[in-house]
Motif scaffolding. Structure first.
Motif, short mmCIF file in Angstrom:
data_model
loop_
_atom_site.label_atom_id
_atom_site.label_comp_id
_atom_site.label_asym_id
_atom_site.label_seq_id
_atom_site.Cartn_x
_atom_site.Cartn_y
_atom_site.Cartn_z
N LEU A 234 18.29 17.56 -15.16
CA LEU A 234 18.18 16.23 -15.75
C LEU A 234 18.18 15.16 -14.67
O LEU A 234 19.07 15.13 -13.81
CB LEU A 234 19.33 15.99 -16.73
CG LEU A 234 19.20 14.82 -17.70
CD1 LEU A 234 18.05 15.04 -18.67
CD2 LEU A 234 20.50 14.61 -18.46
N ASN A 248 12.98 15.36 -17.47
CA ASN A 248 13.09 16.69 -16.90
C ASN A 248 12.90 16.59 -15.38
O ASN A 248 11.89 16.09 -14.91
CB ASN A 248 12.04 17.62 -17.51
CG ASN A 248 12.22 19.06 -17.07
OD1 ASN A 248 12.24 19.37 -15.89
ND2 ASN A 248 12.33 19.95 -18.05
N ARG A 255 12.72 13.10 -21.46
CA ARG A 255 13.65 13.75 -22.39
C ARG A 255 14.06 12.76 -23.48
O ARG A 255 13.94 13.04 -24.67
CB ARG A 255 14.89 14.23 -21.63
CG ARG A 255 14.68 15.45 -20.76
CD ARG A 255 14.83 16.74 -21.57
NE ARG A 255 14.82 17.89 -20.70
CZ ARG A 255 15.88 18.41 -20.10
NH1 ARG A 255 17.07 17.85 -20.27
NH2 ARG A 255 15.77 19.45 -19.32
N GLU A 270 28.48 18.43 -18.17
CA GLU A 270 27.72 19.54 -18.74
C GLU A 270 27.17 19.26 -20.12
O GLU A 270 26.21 19.89 -20.57
CB GLU A 270 28.60 20.80 -18.79
CG GLU A 270 28.98 21.37 -17.45
CD GLU A 270 30.15 20.63 -16.82
OE1 GLU A 270 30.71 19.72 -17.49
OE2 GLU A 270 30.51 20.95 -15.67
N ARG A 271 27.75 18.27 -20.83
CA ARG A 271 27.36 18.05 -22.22
C ARG A 271 26.76 16.66 -22.49
O ARG A 271 25.90 16.51 -23.36
CB ARG A 271 28.58 18.26 -23.14
CG ARG A 271 29.13 19.67 -23.10
CD ARG A 271 30.26 19.82 -24.11
NE ARG A 271 29.82 19.53 -25.47
CZ ARG A 271 30.64 19.41 -26.51
NH1 ARG A 271 31.95 19.53 -26.33
NH2 ARG A 271 30.16 19.16 -27.70
N ASP A 286 24.12 12.93 -26.04
CA ASP A 286 23.93 14.36 -25.81
C ASP A 286 22.86 14.55 -24.75
O ASP A 286 21.76 13.97 -24.85
CB ASP A 286 23.50 15.04 -27.12
CG ASP A 286 23.22 16.52 -26.92
OD1 ASP A 286 24.16 17.32 -26.93
OD2 ASP A 286 22.01 16.84 -26.74
N ARG A 287 23.15 15.33 -23.71
CA ARG A 287 22.23 15.43 -22.59
C ARG A 287 21.00 16.27 -22.89
O ARG A 287 20.01 16.20 -22.17
CB ARG A 287 22.93 15.96 -21.34
CG ARG A 287 23.47 17.37 -21.44
CD ARG A 287 23.99 17.84 -20.08
NE ARG A 287 22.90 18.06 -19.13
CZ ARG A 287 23.03 17.93 -17.82
NH1 ARG A 287 24.19 17.57 -17.29
NH2 ARG A 287 21.99 18.16 -17.03
N THR A 288 21.03 17.07 -23.95
CA THR A 288 19.88 17.91 -24.28
C THR A 288 18.88 17.17 -25.17
O THR A 288 17.68 17.15 -24.89
CB THR A 288 20.35 19.19 -24.99
OG1 THR A 288 21.26 19.89 -24.13
CG2 THR A 288 19.17 20.09 -25.30
N ARG A 289 19.38 16.55 -26.22
CA ARG A 289 18.50 15.90 -27.18
C ARG A 289 18.57 14.37 -27.13
O ARG A 289 17.72 13.70 -27.72
CB ARG A 289 18.81 16.39 -28.59
CG ARG A 289 18.62 17.90 -28.76
CD ARG A 289 18.98 18.34 -30.16
NE ARG A 289 18.84 19.79 -30.31
CZ ARG A 289 19.16 20.46 -31.41
NH1 ARG A 289 19.62 19.80 -32.46
NH2 ARG A 289 19.01 21.76 -31.46
#
Length: 369
Positions: A234, A248, A255, A270-271, A286-289
């Motif tokens: 990230l 990305n 992202r 991490e989250r 949220d780091r993913t979504r």
């Protein structure tokens, strides 16, 4: 002549809202004490002339500066390993890769010493430095207030290349930084773009972080804040009173992005990804979504600048020298301590804690037991 704004004078400027001078900091409330921070060691290195003094942590050494002195400290104990005096107050730094240490003085001089505190070379720049020097890959890269990015050979001081672009008439004064990213050097620009320069100083990539909006020059400020943040796959950056953008790190694909009126560079664990706005409200995503997780308004108008995850918690420094410890899951305050002076520069992670520096020159290693 290029104009600048002091960080605290431009810290909470919102379109249509008043400046921080008319905003009283929110009173600190009692909290459920769960994770109290411990000051492992503290040392005063001298006052900061500007907001561009940031400690550099490499291996087990902390390189810090204040007044007209550079220090190498033992990161475990805070003991002084060596010190080096410059001919003028230090205005920007410290940049180091553990072998080379670089600072800029108020006279516009770039001063470079080795890891043992012996002077290697110095040179006068075209203008004062407005970013922490980037050191590594055999280079010392500096950015000056006239928008020039210049690279020097780390050992000899010979100029390798120079890049320049037109700057807006008004910028904010914050501890800007640059970052090596693969074959590129990432440079935050005052026009809201994150620029990638090749090893030879050619522009090869750029990403728009935030566009200027509003009518007045102040409303249109969109300087990139601090250094870009790289965490795993990230890459994130934020722009003053603008957006947080995360992409990305492998292919540059977007992202997520959020309009948060940013005042701090992003930080991540991490989250979650964390950022503070011009009113010192804190956000977690949220780091993913990229969906919002929480918003903390209990530090509003307290001049939050430093946000750093450490040992399962989130540490936040403000303009009164307080370091708040937050629960990263909820944003609740669970610990607190205070240093001497405002915390306006980014904190640096070390082991299970972080190294903070205040305007009054206190450098402290903070951990949560």
């Amino acid at each position: 002549m290029k104009k600048t704004l002091l960080a605290l004078a431009a810290a909470a400027v919102l379109a249509g809202c008043s400046t921080p001078s008319s905003q009283a900091p929110t009173e600190l409330e009692d909290y459920n004490s769960i994770a109290e921070p411990d000051v492992v060691w503290s040392k005063n290195v001298g006052e900061s002339l500007t907001n561009y003094l940031v400690p550099s942590v490499v291996g087990t050494s902390v390189y810090a500066a204040g007044d007209n002195t550079i220090y190498r400290l033992d990161a475990e104990t805070g003991d002084e390993v060596w010190s080096f005096e410059t001919d003028a107050p230090i205005a920007a730094g410290v940049g180091s890769d553990g072998y080379i240490v670089a600072v800029g003085t108020a006279k516009g001089e770039l001063v470079v010493v080795d890891a043992e505190g012996k002077k290697l070379w110095s040179t006068f720049l075209t203008s004062e430095m407005d970013a922490v020097p980037l050191v590594g890959n055999g280079l010392v890269v500096v950015r000056t207030a006239d928008t020039r990015v210049t690279a020097f050979d780390a050992m000899s001081g010979q100029q390798r290349w120079r890049y320049q672009r037109q700057a807006p008439s008004l910028t904010i004064k914050n501890a800007s930084g640059m970052m090596f990213f693969g074959p590129m050097i990432l440079v935050g620009q005052s026009n809201g773009y994150l620029l990638g320069l090749s090893a030879e100083g050619r522009p090869v990539w750029q990403a728009l972080i935030s566009e200027a909006r509003g009518i007045t020059e102040v409303e249109r400020l969109v300087d990139i804040l601090g250094s870009p943040m790289l965490s795993g796959d990230l890459l994130c950056a934020s722009a003053f009173q603008g957006r947080l953008v995360c992409m990305n790190a492998q292919n540059g694909q977007l992202r997520f992005t959020h309009d948060v009126m940013a005042m701090t560079p992003p930080a991540a664990d991490e989250r979650f990804v964390y950022v503070g706005n011009t009113a010192s409200e804190l956000y977690a995503f949220d780091r993913t979504r990229g969906y919002p997780v929480w918003k903390n308004e209990k530090l509003k108008w307290r001049g939050v600048r430093a946000i750093v995850p450490m040992s399962g918690v989130l540490a936040v420094g403000d303009s009164e020298g307080y370091i708040q410890i937050l629960n990263p899951e909820s944003g609740d305050i669970i610990g607190r301590t205070q240093l001497d002076g405002a915390i306006v520069s980014p904190a640096q992670s070390y082991e299970q804690g972080a190294i903070f520096q205040t305007e009054e020159g206190e450098v402290a290693f903070i951990k949560v037991q």
